[in-house]
Design an enzyme around this catalytic site. Structure first.
Site, PDB file in Angstrom:
ATOM      1  N   ASP A 258       5.732   4.723   3.270  1.00 37.00           N
ATOM      2  CA  ASP A 258       6.051   3.616   2.365  1.00 37.00           C
ATOM      3  C   ASP A 258       4.839   2.798   1.932  1.00 37.00           C
ATOM      4  OD1 ASP A 258       5.597   2.452   4.984  1.00 37.00           O
ATOM      5  OD2 ASP A 258       6.429   0.603   4.149  1.00 37.00           O
TER       6      ASP A 258
ATOM      7  N   LYS B 263      -5.908  11.679   8.888  1.00 39.94           N
ATOM      8  CA  LYS B 263      -7.082  11.071   8.233  1.00 39.94           C
ATOM      9  C   LYS B 263      -8.201  11.029   9.270  1.00 39.94           C
ATOM     10  CE  LYS B 263      -4.728   7.605   5.399  1.00 39.94           C
ATOM     11  NZ  LYS B 263      -4.581   6.154   5.198  1.00 39.94           N
TER      12      LYS B 263
ATOM     13  N   LYS C 120       9.187   4.550  11.168  1.00 39.23           N
ATOM     14  CA  LYS C 120      10.136   5.131  10.249  1.00 39.23           C
ATOM     15  C   LYS C 120       9.528   6.303   9.477  1.00 39.23           C
ATOM     16  CE  LYS C 120      12.009   0.543   9.115  1.00 39.23           C
ATOM     17  NZ  LYS C 120      12.210  -0.396   7.990  1.00 39.23           N
ATOM     18  N   GLY C 121       8.200   6.359   9.431  1.00 35.72           N
ATOM     19  CA  GLY C 121       7.509   7.273   8.519  1.00 35.72           C
ATOM     20  C   GLY C 121       7.815   8.750   8.660  1.00 35.72           C
TER      21      GLY C 121
ATOM     22  N   GLU D 247       4.901  12.950  13.908  1.00 34.67           N
ATOM     23  CA  GLU D 247       4.305  11.820  13.183  1.00 34.67           C
ATOM     24  C   GLU D 247       4.166  12.137  11.705  1.00 34.67           C
ATOM     25  OE1 GLU D 247       3.486   8.859  13.126  1.00 34.67           O
ATOM     26  OE2 GLU D 247       2.562   8.103  14.961  1.00 34.67           O
ATOM     27  N   ASP D 248       4.183  11.088  10.896  1.00 37.21           N
ATOM     28  CA  ASP D 248       3.915  11.270   9.471  1.00 37.21           C
ATOM     29  C   ASP D 248       2.416  11.401   9.223  1.00 37.21           C
ATOM     30  OD1 ASP D 248       3.495   8.631  10.271  1.00 37.21           O
ATOM     31  OD2 ASP D 248       4.405   7.725   8.511  1.00 37.21           O
TER      32      ASP D 248
ATOM     33  N   ASP E  54      -3.897   7.962  11.641  1.00 39.79           N
ATOM     34  CA  ASP E  54      -4.948   7.213  10.955  1.00 39.79           C
ATOM     35  C   ASP E  54      -6.021   6.864  11.992  1.00 39.79           C
ATOM     36  OD1 ASP E  54      -6.093   5.773   8.851  1.00 39.79           O
ATOM     37  OD2 ASP E  54      -4.877   4.001   9.191  1.00 39.79           O
TER      38      ASP E  54
ATOM     39  N   ARG F 128       9.558   5.694   0.201  1.00 43.42           N
ATOM     40  CA  ARG F 128       9.837   6.686   1.256  1.00 43.42           C
ATOM     41  C   ARG F 128      10.656   7.856   0.735  1.00 43.42           C
ATOM     42  NH1 ARG F 128       8.406   4.318   6.198  1.00 43.42           N
ATOM     43  NH2 ARG F 128       8.793   2.093   6.373  1.00 43.42           N
TER      44      ARG F 128
HETATM   45  P1  5GP Z   1      -2.711   4.540  13.350  1.00 43.93           P
HETATM   46  O1  5GP Z   1      -2.158   3.858  14.552  1.00 43.93           O
HETATM   47  O2  5GP Z   1      -3.023   5.999  13.533  1.00 43.93           O
HETATM   48  O3  5GP Z   1      -3.870   3.785  12.758  1.00 43.93           O
HETATM   49  O4  5GP Z   1      -1.644   4.398  12.223  1.00 43.93           O
HETATM   50  C1  5GP Z   1      -0.533   5.077  12.250  1.00 43.93           C
HETATM   51  C2  5GP Z   1       0.534   4.521  11.335  1.00 43.93           C
HETATM   52  O5  5GP Z   1       0.037   3.704  10.246  1.00 43.93           O
HETATM   53  C3  5GP Z   1       1.174   5.705  10.673  1.00 43.93           C
HETATM   54  O6  5GP Z   1       2.140   6.288  11.495  1.00 43.93           O
HETATM   55  C4  5GP Z   1       1.745   5.072   9.422  1.00 43.93           C
HETATM   56  O7  5GP Z   1       2.974   4.490   9.734  1.00 43.93           O
HETATM   57  C5  5GP Z   1       0.723   4.009   9.066  1.00 43.93           C
HETATM   58  N1  5GP Z   1      -0.218   4.553   8.075  1.00 43.93           N
HETATM   59  C6  5GP Z   1      -1.495   4.950   8.257  1.00 43.93           C
HETATM   60  N2  5GP Z   1      -2.039   5.418   7.115  1.00 43.93           N
HETATM   61  C7  5GP Z   1      -1.073   5.313   6.183  1.00 43.93           C
HETATM   62  C8  5GP Z   1      -1.014   5.645   4.784  1.00 43.93           C
HETATM   63  O8  5GP Z   1      -1.953   6.136   4.138  1.00 43.93           O
HETATM   64  N3  5GP Z   1       0.174   5.408   4.163  1.00 43.93           N
HETATM   65  C9  5GP Z   1       1.253   4.876   4.797  1.00 43.93           C
HETATM   66  N4  5GP Z   1       2.348   4.670   4.088  1.00 43.93           N
HETATM   67  N5  5GP Z   1       1.234   4.553   6.110  1.00 43.93           N
HETATM   68  C10 5GP Z   1       0.090   4.774   6.785  1.00 43.93           C
HETATM   69 MG    MG Z   2       3.980   6.685  11.605  1.00 41.51          MG
END
Ligand code: 5GP
Ligand code: MG
Length: 173
Positions: free
Chosen positions: A156, A128, A41-42, A96-97, A100, A162
């Site tokens: 969120d 990040k 949803k981000g 993507e939002d 990470d 959001r």
């Molecule tokens: P990844 O798979 O890259 O570790 O994580 C991706 C998802 O984790 C992002 O699309 C997001 O939905 C969530 N996420 C990662 N870091 C953050 C953060 O600092 N804040 C929020 N709200 N969501 C995050």
């Molecule tokens: Mg996301």
């Protein structure tokens, strides 16, 4: 309960960056039809602001995935929603939002790549880099940020925040 937070990016800074990214995308994809795949949803707010600033013809579809970390560099993910339109032969841009560990984006890109799109790139508002576990190429990045948990502008904390127009860092006690 009001959580402690620190401002990170103002609505104005975000707006300026979205405009910059939209201009780059519009130039890079000139003469081509874009298919935006917004990751729910981000990326809801980012994708809707971004697409309204694009000058190239673009359609939008959605994907939703949840990733699970298995080992340091391996993950698995479940798809909760898949795009309705076939991506075969399309110029696909995943929106993507935040990236990470990179696991969610990796799963999504692998799934879409298997359908042979004409091109496949990622656009993320936030990155990040310190947290990256899997290698992933990010064509468009809004802001690189430190390893902190952020909320607002689509992102969120337990489904809250959001709708905030700016981005904050959530602080521990
Ligand atoms: P990844 O798979 O890259 O570790 O994580 C991706 C998802 O984790 C992002 O699309 C997001 O939905 C969530 N996420 C990662 N870091 C953050 C953060 O600092 N804040 C929020 N709200 N969501 C995050
Ligand atoms: Mg996301």
């Amino acid at each position: 309960m009001e959580l402690k937070k620190r401002p990170l990016l103002t609505a104005g800074q975000i707006r300026k960056k979205v405009e910059e990214i939209a201009q780059r995308i519009s130039a890079d994809y000139a003469g081509r039809d874009l298919l935006l795949i917004a990751v729910l949803k981000g990326s809801l707010i980012f994708a809707s602001d971004l697409m309204r600033r694009l000058t190239v013809p673009s359609s939008v579809d959605f994907i939703r995935a949840r990733s699970y970390c298995q080992t340091h560099s391996q993950g698995r993910c479940d798809f909760l929603l898949l795009p309705e339109q076939p991506v075969t032969g399309r110029h696909v841009l995943v929106i993507e939002d935040i990236i990470d560990t990179g696991l969610t984006a990796r799963c999504i890109v692998d799934y879409l790549a298997a359908q042979n799109p004409a091109s496949l790139e990622i656009c993320t508002l936030l990155d990040k880099p310190a947290r990256r576990n899997v290698q992933i190429h990010l064509r468009y990045v809004g802001f690189a940020i430190d390893n902190e948990f952020v909320v607002g502008y689509g992102m969120d904390y337990e489904e809250q925040g959001r709708n905030r127009p700016d981005i904050h860092v959530l602080l521990g006690d």
